[in-house]
Design a protein around this motif. Structure first.
Motif, mmCIF file in Angstrom:
data_model
loop_
_atom_site.group_PDB
_atom_site.id
_atom_site.type_symbol
_atom_site.label_atom_id
_atom_site.label_comp_id
_atom_site.label_asym_id
_atom_site.label_seq_id
_atom_site.Cartn_x
_atom_site.Cartn_y
_atom_site.Cartn_z
ATOM 1 N N ARG A 1 0.842 -1.191 0.000
ATOM 2 C CA ARG A 1 0.000 0.000 0.000
ATOM 3 C C ARG A 1 0.879 1.243 0.000
ATOM 4 O O ARG A 1 1.998 1.238 0.525
ATOM 5 C CB ARG A 1 -0.939 0.021 1.203
ATOM 6 N N GLY A 2 0.334 2.311 -0.589
ATOM 7 C CA GLY A 2 1.038 3.577 -0.646
ATOM 8 C C GLY A 2 1.037 4.283 0.696
ATOM 9 O O GLY A 2 0.450 3.811 1.682
ATOM 10 N N PRO A 3 1.662 5.464 0.770
ATOM 11 C CA PRO A 3 1.767 6.188 2.045
ATOM 12 C C PRO A 3 0.420 6.507 2.677
ATOM 13 O O PRO A 3 0.322 6.643 3.891
ATOM 14 C CB PRO A 3 2.519 7.467 1.654
ATOM 15 N N ARG A 4 -0.620 6.635 1.840
ATOM 16 C CA ARG A 4 -1.950 6.951 2.352
ATOM 17 C C ARG A 4 -2.868 5.735 2.381
ATOM 18 O O ARG A 4 -4.071 5.874 2.567
ATOM 19 C CB ARG A 4 -2.575 8.060 1.509
ATOM 20 N N GLY A 5 -2.300 4.580 2.197
ATOM 21 C CA GLY A 5 -3.096 3.364 2.281
ATOM 22 C C GLY A 5 -3.673 2.887 0.972
ATOM 23 O O GLY A 5 -4.420 1.893 0.949
ATOM 24 N N GLY B 1 -1.051 4.289 10.758
ATOM 25 C CA GLY B 1 -1.331 5.277 11.786
ATOM 26 C C GLY B 1 -0.079 5.850 12.422
ATOM 27 O O GLY B 1 -0.023 7.037 12.752
ATOM 28 N N LYS B 2 0.952 5.018 12.599
ATOM 29 C CA LYS B 2 2.172 5.469 13.272
ATOM 30 C C LYS B 2 3.335 5.716 12.316
ATOM 31 O O LYS B 2 4.350 6.278 12.718
ATOM 32 C CB LYS B 2 2.594 4.444 14.321
ATOM 33 N N GLY B 3 3.181 5.266 11.057
ATOM 34 C CA GLY B 3 4.290 5.394 10.121
ATOM 35 C C GLY B 3 5.467 4.546 10.506
ATOM 36 O O GLY B 3 6.612 4.866 10.188
ATOM 37 N N GLU B 4 5.199 3.440 11.198
ATOM 38 C CA GLU B 4 6.259 2.564 11.677
ATOM 39 C C GLU B 4 5.974 1.128 11.275
ATOM 40 O O GLU B 4 4.822 0.758 10.993
ATOM 41 C CB GLU B 4 6.374 2.655 13.203
ATOM 42 N N ALA B 5 7.040 0.326 11.285
ATOM 43 C CA ALA B 5 6.884 -1.092 10.996
ATOM 44 C C ALA B 5 6.138 -1.776 12.146
ATOM 45 O O ALA B 5 6.171 -1.307 13.284
ATOM 46 C CB ALA B 5 8.253 -1.744 10.790
ATOM 47 N N VAL B 6 5.477 -2.867 11.824
ATOM 48 C CA VAL B 6 4.741 -3.644 12.820
ATOM 49 C C VAL B 6 5.369 -5.030 12.903
ATOM 50 O O VAL B 6 5.502 -5.722 11.892
ATOM 51 C CB VAL B 6 3.247 -3.756 12.450
ATOM 52 N N SER B 7 5.770 -5.400 14.113
ATOM 53 C CA SER B 7 6.382 -6.715 14.317
ATOM 54 C C SER B 7 5.365 -7.817 14.031
ATOM 55 O O SER B 7 4.149 -7.588 14.096
ATOM 56 C CB SER B 7 6.903 -6.840 15.746
ATOM 57 N N PRO B 8 5.850 -9.023 13.711
ATOM 58 C CA PRO B 8 4.929 -10.115 13.390
ATOM 59 C C PRO B 8 3.888 -10.325 14.498
ATOM 60 O O PRO B 8 4.227 -10.389 15.674
ATOM 61 C CB PRO B 8 5.858 -11.325 13.273
ATOM 62 N N MET B 9 2.628 -10.400 14.083
ATOM 63 C CA MET B 9 1.538 -10.663 15.015
ATOM 64 C C MET B 9 0.556 -11.633 14.351
ATOM 65 O O MET B 9 0.414 -11.663 13.137
ATOM 66 C CB MET B 9 0.836 -9.376 15.420
ATOM 67 N N ILE B 10 -0.089 -12.440 15.189
ATOM 68 C CA ILE B 10 -1.028 -13.442 14.690
ATOM 69 C C ILE B 10 -2.439 -12.883 14.778
ATOM 70 O O ILE B 10 -2.853 -12.381 15.827
ATOM 71 C CB ILE B 10 -0.914 -14.750 15.496
#
Length: 541
Positions: A165-169, A221-230
């Motif tokens: 997805r782009g910067p705006r989703g 929302g945070k502009g950050e990477a998200v660690s692996p989650m289930i």
């Protein structure tokens, strides 16, 4: 040989002075579009005839191939502007030459263009390198295009889901595997934002996951990477639920501005099911282990590390489990000093499955509990011991009950074979019930012990209460008689009923010299009277 320049006397300027020594090709055209001058560089490169060139046109020399030259000369005359072009010309040796040429108009006194000066620089080597560069760029462009095509195929057929997805989703890319996992079409994905309420997702614990808490929505929302989650995703069209391991990476440009978000999806449904099944089994095991009164314990293969001990340990040992986890062999401190060495000696038998031992535990309050401790090895598929499990049971009450039963049984045995002193030297033993082999041995043991203890001379065996007299019973009575005589006592048998006497005769049993009386009363009277008269009862036949 140096080719002399071509020159016309009609030139308004001294062309040889300007161009005779130049390495560049110089040619001058008059208004008739014919040659009036060519410097040595031009004559040498193109192999022109210096004497026969003046007054000729490019078409006279090149034929139809001169069209581009004629067009450039014509444009310079008609427009009065410089014309820039690269000509491809075949030289005198037949080699192709690339000439970077400028056609410059020269005006006369009246302001009109009277001559056009063509200056050209041989760019053959440069053009070759440029063409080679162009070829390299074209080839690499083709390779890059092919690589991009292969990469696109790879991404679309990758077994890991991929969503970009782009910067705006805005949706930029989604591969086939991601569509399969989410149960959606590509059009549906392009029409649904990351925080769309239409998403039916669950967190790892099975609770509904708000759309704004989805991995991609959190990254945006945070502009950050998200660690692996289930997360769990319900697929209404398929009618099932899948569990996905999702992570989101952020790609930034050199200015640290977000370019796009890349999410990877892995199907962990089977692993999640196995994890939940394992958790359920562990919970069942925990409930079972924590509900039983026995102490369940588990160590590693060597027995040096405690893996688990159930809460019953605190009840039986009267000590905290945490202490045992810190010190594996702390439980030995609570074992009775008289039993400790035996337990330590038996511990190597645990991994062999031959550990089964009773010992006493001294609680901190001083009370003593009896424990039965057993251990068994747990082996893997290759037969290697991976764990040792054990069960320690509090058998204090059981031992007390067993002791009580033993004492009661002993009392019953004594009651079932009572030995009653009748007078000095006379004992009576009423026998009631069934006289089997075990009880016959008991009768014999009690009888002999009583003869010795009371120095008896006469012993009355009353069989009034014996329901059945068979060969076994008769043999037991004969054995008792013989054993009593060896100790110096006479045996008097009383209580023989008519049916019993008939049975003995029918069996052909010989009671030998055994004295008999029909009732116990008669037997006692006989024994006392004989003992009172001081007769030798052993002489009675």
């Amino acid at each position: 040989m140096v080719t002399p320049p071509i020159v016309s006397a009609s030139l308004p300027f001294d062309a040889p002075s300007y161009f005779a020594q130049s390495r560049d090709v110089c040619v001058v055209y008059d208004t008739a579009r014919r040659f009036v001058y060519a410097n040595p560089a031009a004559c040498g490169l193109l192999g022109w005839d210096a004497e026969g060139l003046v007054g000729k046109s490019p078409r006279d020399l090149y034929g139809d191939r001169a069209a581009s030259i004629e067009q450039c000369v014509e444009r310079a005359f008609s427009s009065g502007e410089i014309v820039q072009v690269v000509h491809k010309i075949r030289g005198s040796a037949g080699a192709v030459a690339y000439i970077d040429t400028s056609y410059t108009p020269v005006r006369g006194a009246d302001g009109s263009v009277s001559f056009v000066v063509s200056l050209g620089r041989d760019m053959t080597d440069t053009s070759a390198r440029w063409r080679e560069l162009e070829d390299t760029v074209a080839r690499r462009t083709r390779d890059l295009t092919a690589m991009e095509s292969r990469f696109d195929v790879l991404l679309r057929n990758l077994q890991i889901g991929l969503v970009i997805r782009g910067p705006r989703g805005d949706m930029r890319f989604v591969n086939r595997r991601a569509l399969e996992m989410l149960g959606m079409t590509e059009a549906q994905m392009h029409g649904r934002a990351p925080n769309d309420p239409g998403w039916a997702m669950l967190s790892e614990d099975g609770k509904p996951l708000p759309p704004d808490q989805s991995p991609m929505a959190r990254a945006l929302g945070k502009g950050e990477a998200v660690s692996p989650m289930i997360i769990g995703v319900d697929r209404p069209k398929i009618g099932d639920r899948v569990w996905l391991l999702v992570s989101v990476m952020v790609q930034r440009d050199q200015a640290d501005v977000v370019e796009q978000y890349v999410a990877t999806l892995s199907d962990v449904t089977e692993a999640q099911k196995a994890t939940r099944a394992l958790a359920e089994r562990e919970e069942t095991f925990r409930l079972l282990a924590e509900s039983i009164s026995d102490v369940f314990w588990m160590t590693d293969a060597n027995g040096n590390t405690l893996v688990y001990v159930s809460p019953a340990y605190e009840t039986v040992w009267g000590r905290q489990r945490s202490e045992l986890y810190e010190r594996r062999f702390q439980f030995l401190d609570a074992i009775h000093p008289d039993d400790r060495a035996v337990v330590v000696e038996a511990m190597p038998l645990q991994e062999l499955g031959r550990y089964d031992i009773d010992y006493r535990v001294v609680r901190p309050d001083g009370t003593i509990r009896w424990v039965r401790d057993r251990a068994y090895p747990v082996k893997d598929a290759s037969g290697q011991v991976v764990r040792v499990v054990g069960l320690a049971s509090d058998i204090t009450e059981l031992r007390a009950a067993s002791e009580l039963i033993r004492r009661q049984a002993e009392a019953l045995r004594e009651l079932s074979t009572p030995l009653v002193p009748i007078g000095h030297g006379v004992l009576a033993m009423p026998i009631v019930g069934v006289l089997d082999s075990a009880r016959a041995r008991q009768v014999l043991e009690t009888l002999l012990e009583g003869i010795v203890r009371h120095a008896a001379e006469v012993v009355i065996l009353d069989v009034t209460g014996v329901g059945v007299v068979d060969a076994q019973v008769a043999s037991a009575l004969v054995a008792a008689t013989q054993a009593a005589r060896l100790l110096g006592a006479e045996v008097l048998l009383t209580g023989l009923r008519p049916d019993v006497a008939h049975t003995i005769v029918g069996l052909g049993l010989d009671l030998g010299t055994l004295v008999t009386r029909s009732t116990l009363e008669m037997g006692i009277r006989w024994a006392l009277s004989e003992r009172k008269r001081g007769k030798n009862v052993h002489s009675r036949k």
